[in-house]
Design a protein around this motif. Structure first.
Motif, PDB file in Angstrom:
ATOM      1  N   CYS A  94      43.528  15.133 -42.754  1.00 21.11           N
ATOM      2  CA  CYS A  94      43.358  16.178 -43.763  1.00 21.11           C
ATOM      3  C   CYS A  94      44.406  16.008 -44.868  1.00 21.11           C
ATOM      4  O   CYS A  94      45.596  15.925 -44.589  1.00 21.11           O
ATOM      5  N   PRO A  95      43.962  15.963 -46.135  1.00 21.92           N
ATOM      6  CA  PRO A  95      44.928  15.820 -47.232  1.00 21.92           C
ATOM      7  C   PRO A  95      45.865  17.026 -47.306  1.00 21.92           C
ATOM      8  O   PRO A  95      45.450  18.152 -47.033  1.00 21.92           O
TER       9      PRO A  95
ATOM     10  N   LEU B 216      48.083  17.374 -52.653  1.00 22.77           N
ATOM     11  CA  LEU B 216      47.011  16.513 -53.168  1.00 22.77           C
ATOM     12  C   LEU B 216      45.850  17.353 -53.695  1.00 22.77           C
ATOM     13  O   LEU B 216      45.318  17.092 -54.776  1.00 22.77           O
ATOM     14  N   TYR B 217      45.481  18.387 -52.946  1.00 25.74           N
ATOM     15  CA  TYR B 217      44.437  19.292 -53.421  1.00 25.74           C
ATOM     16  C   TYR B 217      44.838  19.912 -54.767  1.00 25.74           C
ATOM     17  O   TYR B 217      44.028  20.008 -55.685  1.00 25.74           O
TER      18      TYR B 217
ATOM     19  N   SER C 225      46.738  22.300 -45.432  1.00 26.27           N
ATOM     20  CA  SER C 225      45.856  22.243 -46.599  1.00 26.27           C
ATOM     21  C   SER C 225      45.361  23.620 -47.032  1.00 26.27           C
ATOM     22  O   SER C 225      44.378  23.739 -47.749  1.00 26.27           O
TER      23      SER C 225
END
Length: 195
Positions: free
Chosen positions: A7-8, A12-13, A49
């Motif tokens: 999971c990023p 990054l999101y 995240s």
């Protein structure tokens, strides 16, 4: 897959949401919204995240850059959502001065009387919170200049009076904010726009 290693991270999101916002299109805004929905829906599985203050503020900035009433309304709704989540114990979404200033900017960019009134209302909320001891959202010079400029661009016959009122509120604060050339220019423009 529920593997957290795949999971990023939220950073990054946030970068992707910022980039989508810079597209300055409805498609970019929609994609950013969908990505936030995805983060919210999967946040219980992947703590790293979950949306945070930066996530929501980046989305609000994208909405502000659309310069329309519906986007400004959505930006303010995001701010209200952040406040609600924070009150429920989610400290990672605590609205900051930047969050509030972004909501101010969204309303100021509408460039009409309603936008200026809504910006003034958000500024009043910031002042009330600050007076209640929430120093993290104490309006700064930028907050006041946004609101004064909103009146300058409002095309309202009383823009000068309304802007002057904000100017006086700014100067009456214990923090003693000193106006700069941006504030004075906005105030002059507001008086110039008055009929």
């Amino acid at each position: 897959n529920n593997d957290a290693r795949l999971c990023p991270p939220v950073k990054l999101y946030n970068m992707v949401i910022t980039a989508l916002g810079r597209c300055n299109t409805e498609a970019g805004i929609s994609a950013a919204h969908d990505l936030i929905q995805h983060m919210e829906n999967n946040g219980s599985l992947h703590v790293t995240s979950r949306p945070n203050t930066v996530t929501y503020t980046a989305y609000m900035k994208a909405l502000a850059d659309m310069c329309c009433p519906s986007a400004a309304r959505r930006a303010e709704e995001v701010l209200i959502t952040m406040e609600s989540l924070y009150r429920k114990g989610n400290a990672s979404v605590k609205p900051t001065l930047m969050s509030y200033n972004t909501s101010l900017r969204a309303w100021a960019k509408v460039q009409n009387r309603n936008g200026a009134e809504r910006a003034d209302r958000v500024l009043s909320q910031m002042e009330a919170k600050s007076n209640a001891g929430v120093s993290t959202v104490r309006p700064d010079l930028y907050s006041y200049s946004i609101c004064i400029d909103a009146w300058a661009k409002s095309r309202d016959g009383r823009a000068g009076e309304r802007a002057e009122n904000i100017f006086e509120r700014m100067q009456s604060k214990p923090s003693c904010l000193r106006p700069n050339v941006v504030v004075y220019n906005a105030l002059i423009n507001a008086w110039g726009a008055s009929r």
